[in-house]
Design an enzyme around this catalytic site. Structure first.
Site, PDB file in Angstrom:
ATOM      1  N   LEU A  20       0.692  -0.698  -2.473  1.00 11.79           N
ATOM      2  CA  LEU A  20       0.962  -1.658  -3.545  1.00 11.79           C
ATOM      3  C   LEU A  20       2.279  -1.296  -4.218  1.00 11.79           C
ATOM      4  O   LEU A  20       2.419  -0.200  -4.767  1.00 11.79           O
ATOM      5  CB  LEU A  20      -0.175  -1.607  -4.584  1.00 11.79           C
ATOM      6  CG  LEU A  20      -0.032  -2.597  -5.743  1.00 11.79           C
ATOM      7  CD1 LEU A  20      -0.285  -4.031  -5.268  1.00 11.79           C
ATOM      8  CD2 LEU A  20      -0.993  -2.253  -6.881  1.00 11.79           C
ATOM      9  N   GLY A  21       3.246  -2.192  -4.174  1.00  9.73           N
ATOM     10  CA  GLY A  21       4.503  -2.000  -4.906  1.00  9.73           C
ATOM     11  C   GLY A  21       4.267  -2.268  -6.381  1.00  9.73           C
ATOM     12  O   GLY A  21       3.417  -3.091  -6.741  1.00  9.73           O
ATOM     13  N   ASP A  77       2.925   2.671  -4.802  1.00  8.79           N
ATOM     14  CA  ASP A  77       4.335   3.067  -4.875  1.00  8.79           C
ATOM     15  C   ASP A  77       4.853   2.845  -6.295  1.00  8.79           C
ATOM     16  O   ASP A  77       4.773   1.729  -6.817  1.00  8.79           O
ATOM     17  CB  ASP A  77       5.161   2.212  -3.901  1.00  8.79           C
ATOM     18  CG  ASP A  77       6.625   2.616  -3.897  1.00  8.79           C
ATOM     19  OD1 ASP A  77       6.965   3.553  -3.160  1.00  8.79           O
ATOM     20  OD2 ASP A  77       7.419   2.019  -4.656  1.00  8.79           O
ATOM     21  N   GLY A 134       2.428  15.546   9.130  1.00  7.84           N
ATOM     22  CA  GLY A 134       1.034  15.648   9.552  1.00  7.84           C
ATOM     23  C   GLY A 134       0.088  14.854   8.661  1.00  7.84           C
ATOM     24  O   GLY A 134      -1.081  14.666   8.997  1.00  7.84           O
ATOM     25  N   HIS A 148      15.251   8.677  -4.777  1.00  6.57           N
ATOM     26  CA  HIS A 148      15.254   7.212  -4.915  1.00  6.57           C
ATOM     27  C   HIS A 148      16.484   6.556  -4.286  1.00  6.57           C
ATOM     28  O   HIS A 148      16.420   5.452  -3.755  1.00  6.57           O
ATOM     29  CB  HIS A 148      15.151   6.835  -6.400  1.00  6.57           C
ATOM     30  CG  HIS A 148      14.611   5.470  -6.642  1.00  6.57           C
ATOM     31  ND1 HIS A 148      13.792   5.151  -7.703  1.00  6.57           N
ATOM     32  CD2 HIS A 148      14.751   4.316  -5.959  1.00  6.57           C
ATOM     33  CE1 HIS A 148      13.464   3.874  -7.646  1.00  6.57           C
ATOM     34  NE2 HIS A 148      14.039   3.331  -6.602  1.00  6.57           N
ATOM     35  N   LYS A 172      -1.430  11.522   6.676  1.00  7.96           N
ATOM     36  CA  LYS A 172      -1.601  10.105   7.019  1.00  7.96           C
ATOM     37  C   LYS A 172      -1.177   9.226   5.843  1.00  7.96           C
ATOM     38  O   LYS A 172      -1.528   9.511   4.694  1.00  7.96           O
ATOM     39  CB  LYS A 172      -3.067   9.833   7.344  1.00  7.96           C
ATOM     40  CG  LYS A 172      -3.487  10.305   8.733  1.00  7.96           C
ATOM     41  CD  LYS A 172      -4.877   9.759   9.011  1.00  7.96           C
ATOM     42  CE  LYS A 172      -5.474  10.069  10.318  1.00  7.96           C
ATOM     43  NZ  LYS A 172      -4.748  10.475  11.426  1.00  7.96           N
ATOM     44  N   MET A 173      -0.460   8.170   6.155  1.00  9.48           N
ATOM     45  CA  MET A 173       0.042   7.256   5.112  1.00  9.48           C
ATOM     46  C   MET A 173      -0.529   5.867   5.375  1.00  9.48           C
ATOM     47  O   MET A 173      -0.332   5.326   6.479  1.00  9.48           O
ATOM     48  CB  MET A 173       1.578   7.214   5.202  1.00  9.48           C
ATOM     49  CG  MET A 173       2.256   6.339   4.175  1.00  9.48           C
ATOM     50  SD  MET A 173       4.059   6.552   4.342  1.00  9.48           S
ATOM     51  CE  MET A 173       4.640   5.768   2.846  1.00  9.48           C
ATOM     52  N   PRO A 174      -1.236   5.281   4.410  1.00 13.32           N
ATOM     53  CA  PRO A 174      -1.739   3.915   4.623  1.00 13.32           C
ATOM     54  C   PRO A 174      -0.574   2.949   4.857  1.00 13.32           C
ATOM     55  O   PRO A 174       0.421   2.978   4.130  1.00 13.32           O
ATOM     56  CB  PRO A 174      -2.469   3.583   3.316  1.00 13.32           C
ATOM     57  CG  PRO A 174      -2.793   4.914   2.709  1.00 13.32           C
ATOM     58  CD  PRO A 174      -1.650   5.811   3.099  1.00 13.32           C
ATOM     59  N   TYR A 230      10.484   2.412 -13.008  1.00 13.97           N
ATOM     60  CA  TYR A 230       9.646   1.206 -13.151  1.00 13.97           C
ATOM     61  C   TYR A 230       8.915   1.217 -14.496  1.00 13.97           C
ATOM     62  O   TYR A 230       8.259   0.234 -14.850  1.00 13.97           O
ATOM     63  CB  TYR A 230       8.621   1.086 -12.011  1.00 13.97           C
ATOM     64  CG  TYR A 230       9.194   1.087 -10.607  1.00 13.97           C
ATOM     65  CD1 TYR A 230      10.556   0.928 -10.372  1.00 13.97           C
ATOM     66  CD2 TYR A 230       8.373   1.242  -9.510  1.00 13.97           C
ATOM     67  CE1 TYR A 230      11.077   0.946  -9.088  1.00 13.97           C
ATOM     68  CE2 TYR A 230       8.878   1.252  -8.211  1.00 13.97           C
ATOM     69  CZ  TYR A 230      10.238   1.116  -8.013  1.00 13.97           C
ATOM     70  OH  TYR A 230      10.738   1.129  -6.738  1.00 13.97           O
ATOM     71  N   LYS A 259       9.317   8.720  -7.256  1.00  9.50           N
ATOM     72  CA  LYS A 259      10.702   8.960  -6.800  1.00  9.50           C
ATOM     73  C   LYS A 259      11.526   9.726  -7.829  1.00  9.50           C
ATOM     74  O   LYS A 259      11.303   9.599  -9.042  1.00  9.50           O
ATOM     75  CB  LYS A 259      11.362   7.604  -6.507  1.00  9.50           C
ATOM     76  CG  LYS A 259      10.483   6.705  -5.635  1.00  9.50           C
ATOM     77  CD  LYS A 259      11.138   5.409  -5.219  1.00  9.50           C
ATOM     78  CE  LYS A 259      10.135   4.505  -4.522  1.00  9.50           C
ATOM     79  NZ  LYS A 259       9.454   3.543  -5.411  1.00  9.50           N
TER      80      LYS A 259
HETATM   81  N1  NAP Z   1      13.183   2.299  -3.195  1.00 10.02           N
HETATM   82  C1  NAP Z   1      13.769   1.272  -3.763  1.00 10.02           C
HETATM   83  O1  NAP Z   1      14.962   1.297  -4.089  1.00 10.02           O
HETATM   84  C2  NAP Z   1      12.980   0.023  -4.010  1.00 10.02           C
HETATM   85  C3  NAP Z   1      13.630  -1.183  -4.309  1.00 10.02           C
HETATM   86  C4  NAP Z   1      12.871  -2.328  -4.501  1.00 10.02           C
HETATM   87  C5  NAP Z   1      11.490  -2.259  -4.394  1.00 10.02           C
HETATM   88  N2  NAP Z   1      10.857  -1.069  -4.130  1.00 10.02           N
HETATM   89  C6  NAP Z   1       9.388  -0.961  -4.026  1.00 10.02           C
HETATM   90  O2  NAP Z   1       8.944  -1.981  -3.127  1.00 10.02           O
HETATM   91  C7  NAP Z   1       7.989  -2.811  -3.790  1.00 10.02           C
HETATM   92  C8  NAP Z   1       8.037  -4.225  -3.231  1.00 10.02           C
HETATM   93  O3  NAP Z   1       9.306  -4.819  -3.382  1.00 10.02           O
HETATM   94  P1  NAP Z   1       9.636  -5.921  -4.493  1.00 10.02           P
HETATM   95  O4  NAP Z   1       8.778  -5.744  -5.672  1.00 10.02           O
HETATM   96  O5  NAP Z   1      11.110  -5.865  -4.674  1.00 10.02           O
HETATM   97  O6  NAP Z   1       9.348  -7.321  -3.813  1.00 10.02           O
HETATM   98  P2  NAP Z   1       8.287  -7.994  -2.844  1.00 10.02           P
HETATM   99  O7  NAP Z   1       7.083  -7.160  -2.704  1.00 10.02           O
HETATM  100  O8  NAP Z   1       9.033  -8.434  -1.646  1.00 10.02           O
HETATM  101  O9  NAP Z   1       7.952  -9.307  -3.664  1.00 10.02           O
HETATM  102  C9  NAP Z   1       7.271  -9.278  -4.876  1.00 10.02           C
HETATM  103  C10 NAP Z   1       7.286 -10.670  -5.480  1.00 10.02           C
HETATM  104  O10 NAP Z   1       6.576 -11.588  -4.645  1.00 10.02           O
HETATM  105  C11 NAP Z   1       5.460 -12.137  -5.344  1.00 10.02           C
HETATM  106  N3  NAP Z   1       4.332 -12.123  -4.405  1.00 10.02           N
HETATM  107  C12 NAP Z   1       3.627 -11.036  -3.970  1.00 10.02           C
HETATM  108  N4  NAP Z   1       2.720 -11.399  -3.067  1.00 10.02           N
HETATM  109  C13 NAP Z   1       2.824 -12.731  -2.904  1.00 10.02           C
HETATM  110  C14 NAP Z   1       2.138 -13.683  -2.085  1.00 10.02           C
HETATM  111  N5  NAP Z   1       1.161 -13.305  -1.275  1.00 10.02           N
HETATM  112  N6  NAP Z   1       2.510 -14.987  -2.181  1.00 10.02           N
HETATM  113  C15 NAP Z   1       3.499 -15.359  -3.029  1.00 10.02           C
HETATM  114  N7  NAP Z   1       4.193 -14.504  -3.827  1.00 10.02           N
HETATM  115  C16 NAP Z   1       3.849 -13.210  -3.760  1.00 10.02           C
HETATM  116  C17 NAP Z   1       5.239 -11.230  -6.552  1.00 10.02           C
HETATM  117  O11 NAP Z   1       4.755 -11.939  -7.667  1.00 10.02           O
HETATM  118  P3  NAP Z   1       3.291 -11.691  -8.313  1.00 10.02           P
HETATM  119  O12 NAP Z   1       3.241 -10.262  -8.795  1.00 10.02           O
HETATM  120  O13 NAP Z   1       3.248 -12.672  -9.418  1.00 10.02           O
HETATM  121  O14 NAP Z   1       2.300 -11.965  -7.231  1.00 10.02           O
HETATM  122  C18 NAP Z   1       6.654 -10.727  -6.829  1.00 10.02           C
HETATM  123  O15 NAP Z   1       7.380 -11.676  -7.587  1.00 10.02           O
HETATM  124  C19 NAP Z   1       8.401  -2.693  -5.257  1.00 10.02           C
HETATM  125  O16 NAP Z   1       7.442  -3.188  -6.133  1.00 10.02           O
HETATM  126  C20 NAP Z   1       8.658  -1.214  -5.353  1.00 10.02           C
HETATM  127  O17 NAP Z   1       7.433  -0.504  -5.436  1.00 10.02           O
HETATM  128  C21 NAP Z   1      11.599   0.060  -3.910  1.00 10.02           C
END
Ligand code: NAP
Length: 323
Positions: free
Chosen positions: A20-21, A46, A12, A113, A14-16, A51, A80
């Site tokens: 931001l990762g 997130d 129920g 996680h 709401k999730m944006p 992390y 997580k």
């Molecule tokens: N549950 C899990 O097991 C799990 C696993 C992996 C990730 N995650 C979560 O998901 C989030 C996102 O995934 P991710 O960090 O693996 O990778 P991602 O969001 O696919 O990519 C991030 C990378 O892309 C660059 N970037 C971001 N926006 C950009 C743009 N507009 N143009 C060019 N480059 C860009 C960033 O560098 P800059 O910072 O220099 O812009 C960074 O190096 C994580 O941060 C985390 O919160 C969860």
């Protein structure tokens, strides 16, 4: 402020749809990035204990909440349960530690996680054997962990609960015992790893998909290299179809990759600590992909997993590891 949209979870709440990762966002960068993100209109963040940035995120959130510039109920904070604490008896104390670091009374969603459980040292860190391999804990079970997760909702420590990196069979096992179904399954999802069967299964069960690494996790290339992992990762920004569609709309390849995901009713959590890129990633609603462009992007699937968890050496020895 850039527009953000919401999905309603099965709880129920709401999730944006854009968050931001913060993986690979060190303390030195993340606090400032949270400021820029909240100013730009992000309300969903997130994180995870692994992390190593919950304290810095907590400092930024506290400043914003104390100043009255944002209200707690406007924020959507995700953290997580780590692999080393993935067992029923550790659920509540581990979330309480995250809450203390984040300086919050509750999280909006708490996720398991990963379905994998590792043994922990006394300080809660992952236990490694003499060969540097993670020590699997085979005594833990995802269904009993799930029951402990559900209690967080009744105790008010989490508004919703969910999972991450679960496949269909693992979700089915959880759903069999669940009084509260997982609100989301956070999985790797992008044009090269579409996981359509899993996405469709979750949709049919009312479980929202959160797409992690929606841009292909470029930062992982560096992390892998420093860990001695020699694995060639694709550059999604360089895919000709993506570049062509981006040029046609006057948008960046990143914006096209993100818009394609949200158009499919999937939450995205792109990571950036760069002010311009972070704002760009929120600004994906001022153009529309045509049905032909959506179809073209949907044909790009290569079943290529970027985050194969190989950084966690020995994870493959756990029977719940399915990548
Ligand atoms: N549950 C899990 O097991 C799990 C696993 C992996 C990730 N995650 C979560 O998901 C989030 C996102 O995934 P991710 O960090 O693996 O990778 P991602 O969001 O696919 O990519 C991030 C990378 O892309 C660059 N970037 C971001 N926006 C950009 C743009 N507009 N143009 C060019 N480059 C860009 C960033 O560098 P800059 O910072 O220099 O812009 C960074 O190096 C994580 O941060 C985390 O919160 C969860």
């Amino acid at each position: 402020m850039a527009s953000n949209q919401f999905l309603t979870l099965n709880s129920g709440h709401k999730m944006p749809i854009i968050g931001l990762g913060t993986w690979q966002a060190p303390d030195s960068e993340v606090e400032a990035a949270i400021d820029v993100a909240l100013e730009a209109g992000y309300r969903h963040i997130d994180t995870a204990p692994v992390y190593l940035n919950e304290k810095a995120i907590g400092r930024a959130l506290k400043r914003w909440l104390d100043s009255g510039k944002v209200k707690r109920e406007e924020l959507f904070i995700v953290t997580k349960l780590p692999t080393a604490a993935n067992r029923a008896r550790d659920v509540e104390s581990t979330l309480k530690k995250s809450l203390a670091d984040l300086q919050l009374d509750y999280v909006d969603i708490y996720l398991i996680h990963s379905p994998v459980t590792a043994e922990a040292n006394e300080d809660g860190s992952l236990k490694f054997d003499a060969d540097g391999l993670m020590v699997p804990d085979l005594s833990a079970d995802i269904t009993t962990t799930w029951t402990a997760m559900e209690k967080l909702v009744s105790s008010g420590l989490a508004k919703s609960v969910g999972v991450s990196n679960f496949d269909q069979e693992q979700l089915e096992r959880v759903l069999k015992v669940a009084k509260i179904p997982p609100a989301t399954n956070q999985i790797e999802h992008h044009v090269y790893l579409q996981q359509r069967d899993l996405v469709n299964f979750c949709k049919a069960k009312g479980i929202v998909i959160t797409a992690y690494s929606p841009l292909g996790s470029k930062g992982l290339i560096k992390v892998n290299a420093s860990a001695g992992i020699n694995r060639k990762l694709p550059d999604l920004f360089d895919i000709p179809e993506v570049k062509e569609i981006a040029a046609a709309h006057g948008k960046s390849p990143a914006q096209v990759l993100l818009r394609w995901i949200v158009d499919n009713g999937i939450v995205i959590i792109p990571k950036s600590t760069n002010p311009e890129r972070l704002k760009q990633n929120l600004n994906v609603f001022d153009f529309k992909l045509t049905p032909e462009e959506i179809a073209k992007l949907s044909t790009l699937d290569q079943n290529f997993r970027v985050c194969d968890w190989s950084l966690l050496r020995g994870v493959q020895r756990h029977p719940e590891y399915r990548f």
